[in-house]
Design an enzyme around this catalytic site. Structure first.
Site, short mmCIF file in Angstrom:
data_model
loop_
_atom_site.label_atom_id
_atom_site.label_comp_id
_atom_site.label_asym_id
_atom_site.label_seq_id
_atom_site.Cartn_x
_atom_site.Cartn_y
_atom_site.Cartn_z
CG ASP A 485 -2.01 -0.85 1.24
OD1 ASP A 485 -2.55 -1.08 0.16
OD2 ASP A 485 -2.39 -1.34 2.33
C1 BGC Z 1 0.08 1.32 6.29
C2 BGC Z 1 -0.23 0.06 5.52
C3 BGC Z 1 -1.71 -0.12 5.46
C4 BGC Z 1 -2.38 1.13 4.92
C5 BGC Z 1 -3.87 0.93 4.94
C6 BGC Z 1 -0.63 2.47 5.70
O1 BGC Z 1 -0.40 3.61 6.44
O2 BGC Z 1 1.47 1.52 6.35
O3 BGC Z 1 0.38 -1.05 6.10
O4 BGC Z 1 -2.03 -1.17 4.64
O5 BGC Z 1 -2.01 2.25 5.65
O6 BGC Z 1 -4.62 2.03 4.94
C1 NOJ Z 2 -1.69 -3.77 5.41
C2 NOJ Z 2 -2.86 -3.99 4.53
O1 NOJ Z 2 -3.93 -4.49 5.26
C3 NOJ Z 2 -2.55 -4.91 3.40
O2 NOJ Z 2 -3.63 -4.96 2.52
C4 NOJ Z 2 -1.30 -4.47 2.70
O3 NOJ Z 2 -1.04 -5.39 1.69
C5 NOJ Z 2 -0.15 -4.33 3.64
N1 NOJ Z 2 -0.52 -3.41 4.67
C6 NOJ Z 2 1.14 -3.88 2.96
O4 NOJ Z 2 1.15 -2.51 2.70
#
Ligand code: BGC
Ligand code: NOJ
Length: 818
Positions: A485
Site C-alpha cells: 500500500d
Molecule cells: C500502512 C499500511 C496499510 C495502509 C492501509 C498504511 O499507512 O502503512 O500497512 O495497509 O495504511 O490504509
Molecule cells: C496492510 C494492509 O492491510 C494490506 O492490505 C497491505 O497489503 C499491507 N498493509 C502492505 O502494505
C-alpha cells in the site's frame, strides 16, 4: 540472556497464561465467532460490538489513552479497607496472585487478595449476542468476610466514531432504564434505532449507578471510583453525559465459602412494531430470555463446554505432530485460531485498528480465506461471493466494503491493481478444499452492473483487468498501489493533508509492478486450470497466451541480474535495482516471481532467493527492502515516509515472509524455509517477550527491522495476512499437505533433521491419518505412499477412492531409490 517472561503456553488447555497485569503492551484475546465479537485484554480491557465495530459498538474504549487500555469489563472488590480489581486493573493494587488465561473464545482471570480468590471467566456463548461473565468468589481465609462488589461497563453511544468526536450532540442523547438487577442502555432507541443493550446479574443488587460521573466522582478515573471507595452506589440515573452500567452487591462469605455470580451484557434487536412494551418503556422480553439462558453456574458451564467442543471440532480438521513442539503448538492451536479472527474481522478492530477506519479489505479478505477454508468452508464461500459482489464490471474492485451493508466503500474506492487477482486465489483454494465447483456458477452482479452473471465471469474479468492494464514494458500497471500500500508511484504528494491511499495524479499509465506480474502468472495459471476443469478450453488458451506474454515481459524487463526488479516508477525508472542507492532489493517480487515458477529452471530463482538471504534476512525475519529509504521521496510515496526499519520502509513486514518460505520449498530448501518460519513465528519468540512487546501467541503485522531503533520490536498484532499465509506455507508447503482438485497431495519440504511427521487431516468428509517417515534426513524426496497398506503411485491421495477413515504411510526417498 533470557529476558523476563510474562507468560507461557498451556497446550493441554490450549491457553496462553499471562502472569503479570503489566505486560509490555496489552495482550488481547477475541471473543465470539460469528457476528457478535469482543476484544479483551489481559486485564479485561476492551469492548464488544455487533457485526460492525464502528456502527454497533456497545462499550466505550479509549484508544491510545493513558494509562493504556482504558475501558473494559471491570469488577471492583472492597473488603475492609482494601480495594482491588479482579482482573488486575484498573485498580493498581498489587494482587497476591494474578493470572490471565486466554483460551479459544474465552478469557479467564484468576486473582487473590485478602484471602479472597476470584475467578472471572468471560466469553460469548455460541450463537449469542451477549458477553457472559461468570465470577466465582471464594473466601480462603479463616474469618467470615463481607465484600462490596461493583461491576462497571461504560456504554459507547453506538457509533464509535461519533462517540469520540461529536460531543455537542452525543452528551445529550444518553438514556437508560433500570429494572431490578438489569441496567438498560437505550440511547437513541426513541428515534431510529431498534436495538438496545443491557447488563444484568443473576441476583438481587444493593444498588446501581448508570451515570459515570456520579459513580467515579469528580475528576477521578477508573482506578479509584468514589462509589467503590465509599462502598455505596448512588443509584444514579443517566440523562445524557456518559451512561454506564454498574451493579453494587454486598456479599458475605463465611470462611471457606464460595459463591458464583453470572453477569450478562447483551445486545437485542427488535422489529419496529415490537420495540416498546409501554410508551417510553422498552420491550424487555428478549433481554429476559437471554438472561434466563445464563442465570446459573450450571448453564454457563454447559455453554463453555459447547464452546470448547466447537473449537475442538474445528481444530480437528488439521492436526500435526512434528518433532518440534513449537511448530505443533503454532499450527494446531494459535495460528488456526488467529486465522478465524482475521477471517471474521479483516483489519477492522484490534488494539491497533480502531474499528472505525477500515471495513473488510478486498485483498485482505480474499487472502484470509486461505487459512480458514479448511475450517468452515461454507463461510468462505459466502465471503468470496460477498467480495465478488463488490467487483466492478471492468474487473477492478472496491478496495474495502462495510460488513453491515456489504457495499463497497466509496471513500477509498479502487485502483489497487493487485486486488482483482486475489479472488482467483481464494476461489481456487476454496474449490481445492471442498470440490465445490458450483461456486463458479453462483449468480453475482457487479457493483456497477446488474445482469445475470456467474462468479466465474468475475474471475475472468479479474484476469482481464490485468491484461487490459499493461504498461510500457508489457508489465501490469500498479495503479494506486499493489500489495504494498505504501509504494505509491502515482501519488507525488507534497501536501501532508493528502491521503497516500487515495491520492492519484496523472493517468497512471507508466508505473508498473513486478509483484503483480508474478501474481498474475501464479494465479493466472490457477485461472487456466479452472477454465480447463470446466471445459472452457478456448478461454484457457487465450489466458495462457497472456501468461506466456507476461513471463516474457518479466524475463526481458523484470530481471535485474541478481534478483527480480520491484517496479518501474511513473518516470519509467527502476525500483528495486542494483542501480538504486536505496531500495535496491525488495521482497515481494522475489516471492511472487519464484512462487509463479519464474527462474526455477534457469537458476534465477535460486539467485533471487540467495540475494534475499544475503540482503534482507536478519535475526528477526526478512525485511521488506534494503537499504531503507532515508528521506521522503514523492515518487515513492508513503514507503519513504516511515523512519528506516519500520513498517514498509525496511521493517520485517511478516505477511510477505511466508512467500519466501514457500519459494524456498519450491527450490527444495526445507532447512532454509523452516529457519525463516522460526524467525517470525510467535511460538519461537518466548525468550524475547519484552523486546517483541506484542502477544507471544499471535503474529504481528510488523517487526522492526535492522535499521530501526529497536530491531525485533513488533507492532500491530492479530489482524494481519501473516496469519493465513504462515499457516498456508507451513501446512501446505513445509508439511506439504496440499489440497488439490482430485485429492490431497503429499509434498513435504521438511527441515532435514526431522525424522518423521504425522498429520491428521479431515478433507471433504474423509479423515486421513498421514504418517511421513524421513529415514534419509531429506528435505524433499520421492514420495513412496501406501494407503491402508496398499501402495499408491504418485503423491496424490485420490479423494474419490478414499472416503471415510484411512491410514496413509509415506516414506521420503532419495531420487535414486524412488
Ligand atoms: C500502512 C499500511 C496499510 C495502509 C492501509 C498504511 O499507512 O502503512 O500497512 O495497509 O495504511 O490504509
Ligand atoms: C496492510 C494492509 O492491510 C494490506 O492490505 C497491505 O497489503 C499491507 N498493509 C502492505 O502494505
Amino acid at each position: 540472556m533470557t529476558e523476563q517472561a510474562y507468560g507461557y503456553f498451556d497446550d493441554q488447555r490450549k491457553e496462553y497464561v499471562i502472569t503479570s497485569p503489566f505486560t509490555p503492551s496489552p495482550w488481547i484475546n477475541y471473543l465470539g465467532n460469528d457476528g457478535f465479537y469482543g476484544l479483551i485484554s489481559n486485564t479485561a480491557g476492551g469492548y464488544c460490538f455487533y457485526r460492525d465495530p464502528k456502527f454497533r459498538r456497545l462499550l466505550r474504549y479509549r484508544y491510545n489513552n493513558v494509562p493504556v487500555d482504558c475501558g473494559g469489563r471491570y469488577f471492583y472488590l472492597k473488603c475492609d479497607d482494601e480495594i482491588w480489581s479482579v482482573s488486575g486493573r484498573p485498580v493498581p493494587t498489587e494482587l497476591d496472585h494474578y493470572e490471565c488465561r486466554h483460551g479459544l473464545g474465552y478469557s479467564r482471570f484468576i486473582a487473590s487478595k485478602a484471602q479472597i480468590r476470584t475467578e472471572l471467566t468471560c466469553f460469548i456463548p455460541l450463537g449469542q449476542t451477549a458477553e457472559v461473565y461468570r465470577l466465582h468468589l471464594s473466601n480462603q481465609g479463616e474469618q467470615d468476610k463481607t465484600l462490596n462488589l461493583f461491576s462497571l461497563l461504560e456504554w459507547c453511544l453506538w457509533n464509535a466514531e461519533d462517540d469520540g468526536a461529536n460531543f455537542q450532540r452525543n452528551l445529550s442523547t444518553g438514556e437508560v432504564e433500570v429494572d431490578g438487577s438489569v441496567l438498560y442502555h437505550k440511547t437513541e432507541y426513541r428515534e431510529r434505532r431498534n436495538h438496545y443493550a443491557f447488563y444484568g446479574v443473576n441476583q438481587p443488587i444493593q444498588g446501581f449507578d448508570t451515570d459515570r460521573d456520579s459513580f467515579l466522582g469528580p475528576y477521578r478515573g477508573f482506578e479509584r471510583p468514589l462509589a467503590v471507595e465509599k462502598g455505596q452506589a448512588g443509584n444514579s440515573i443517566a440523562h445524557g453525559w456518559s451512561p454506564i452500567a454498574s451493579h453494587h452487591l454486598e456479599l458475605t462469605l463465611a470462611a471457606g465459602e464460595s459463591q458464583t455470580l453470572v453477569f450478562v451484557l447483551g445486545y437485542v434487536e427488535l422489529p419496529v412494531e415490537y420495540k416498546w412494551q409501554a410508551p417510553g418503556i422498552i420491550n424487555k422480553q428478549p433481554a429476559k430470555r437471554m438472561l434466563a439462558a445464563f442465570d446459573s453456574d450450571e448453564k454457563v458451564t454447559a455453554e463453555l463446554a459447547k464452546l470448547t467442543a466447537y473449537w475442538q471440532q474445528l481444530l480437528g480438521h488439521f492436526h500435526i505432530q512434528s518433532p518440534d513442539e513449537r511448530f505443533n503448538r503454532s499450527l494446531n492451536i494459535w495460528n488456526q485460531y488467529q486465522n478465524m479472527v482475521t477471517f471474521n474481522l479483516s483489519r477492522s478492530a484490534s488494539f491497533y485498528e480502531s474499528g472505525i477506519g477500515r471495513g473488510m479489505g478486498f485483498r485482505d479478505s480474499n487472502q484470509d480465506t486461505i487459512g480458514f477454508a479448511h475450517m468452515v468452508p461454507e463461510r468462505v464461500r459466502e465471503r468470496i461471493l460477498d467480495l465478488s459482489a463488490t467487483q466492478k464490471k471492468d474487473g477492478s474492485a472496491y478496495h474495502q466494503y462495510q460488513p453491515l451493508t456489504k457495499k463497497g466503500n466509496a471513500n477509498i474506492g479502487g485502483n489497487f491493481n493487485d486486488d482483482p487477482m486475489w479472488m482467483v486465489l481464494s476461489t481456487a483454494n476454496y474449490i481445492k478444499e471442498t470440490g465445490d465447483f458450483s461456486i463458479l456458477d453462483a449468480r453475482v452482479n457487479f457493483d456497477d452492473e446488474e445482469g445475470d452473471f456467474d462468479h466465474f465471469e468475475h474471475l475472468k474479468r479479474a484476469f482481464s483487468h490485468v491484461v487490459n492494464h499493461l504498461g510500457p514494458h508489457g508489465l501490469p500497471l500498479i495503479g494506486r498501489a499493489d500489495w504494498n500500500d505504501c509504494l505509491n508511484l502515482n501519488c507525488f504528494s507534497e501536501d501532508p493533508n493528502e491521503s497516500y491511499q487515495t491520492t492519484e495524479r496523472g493517468d497512471a499509465k507508466v508505473a508498473e509492478s513486478l509483484m503483480i506480474a508474478g501474481q498474475f502468472v501464479l494465479y493466472g495459471q490457477e485461472f487456466v486450470q479452472l477454465c480447463k476443469l470446466t471445459e472452457r478450453h478456448k478461454l484457457a488458451d487465450w489466458a495462457q497466451q497472456h501468461i506466456d506474454l507476461m513471463v516474457g515481459a518479466i524475463d526481458q524487463h523484470g530481471w535485474d541480474g541478481q534478483w527480480f526488479l520491484r517496479a518501474y516508477d511513473a518516470r519509467g525508472q527502476k525500483i528495486g535495482s542494483q542501480e538504486n542507492q536505496q531500495g535496491k532489493i525488495f521482497i515481494e517480487s522475489q516471492g511472487f516471481c519464484v512462487m509463479a515458477g519464474i527462474g526455477l529452471q534457469d537458476g534465477r530463482a535460486r539467485l533471487a532467493l540467495d540475494a534475499v538471504n544475503q540482503h534482507l534476512a536478519c535475526e528477526f525475519g526478512i525485511m521488506l527492502q534494503q537499504p531503507a529509504y532515508s528521506d521522503y521521496d514523492k515518487y515513492k510515496g508513503e514507503i519513504s515516509s516511515y523512519p528506516p526499519g519500520y513498517k514498509e520502509n525496511a521493517g520485517i513486514f511478516c505477511h510477505n515472509n511466508p512467500w519466501i518460505i514457500i519459494a524456498e520449498t519450491l527450490l527444495g530448501r526445507g532447512d532454509q524455509a523452516y529457519d525463516y518460519f522460526s524467525r517470525i513465528s510467535p511460538a519461537y519468540l518466548q525468550d524475547v517477550q519484552q523486546l517483541h512487546k506484542t502477544e507471544p501467541y499471535v503474529y504481528s503485522q510488523m517487526i522492526a527491522g535492522r535499521d530501526a531503533a529497536t530491531p525485533g520490536q513488533a507492532k500491530n498484532s492479530w489482524l494481519s495476512g501473516t496469519a493465513a499465509w504462515c499457516f498456508y506455507a507451513a501446512s501446505q508447503y513445509i508439511a506439504g499437505i496440499r489440497p488439490d482438485y482430485q485429492g490431497l497431495r503429499i509434498m513435504p519440504c521438511l527441515p532435514s533433521h526431522w525424522p518423521s511427521l504425522s498429520v491428521t487431516r479431515q478433507f471433504r468428509g474423509a479423515v486421513y491419518q498421514i504418517d511421513i517417515a524421513n529415514p534419509h534426513g531429506l528435505s524433499q524426496g520421492v514420495v513412496d505412499m501406501q494407503i491402508d497398506g496398499e501402495p499408491v503411485p504418485g503423491d496424490l491421495i485420490p479423494y474419490a477412492r478414499y472416503r471415510g477413515q484411512h491410514k496413509v504411510q509415506v516414506r521420503l526417498l532419495p531420487p535414486e531409490q524412488g
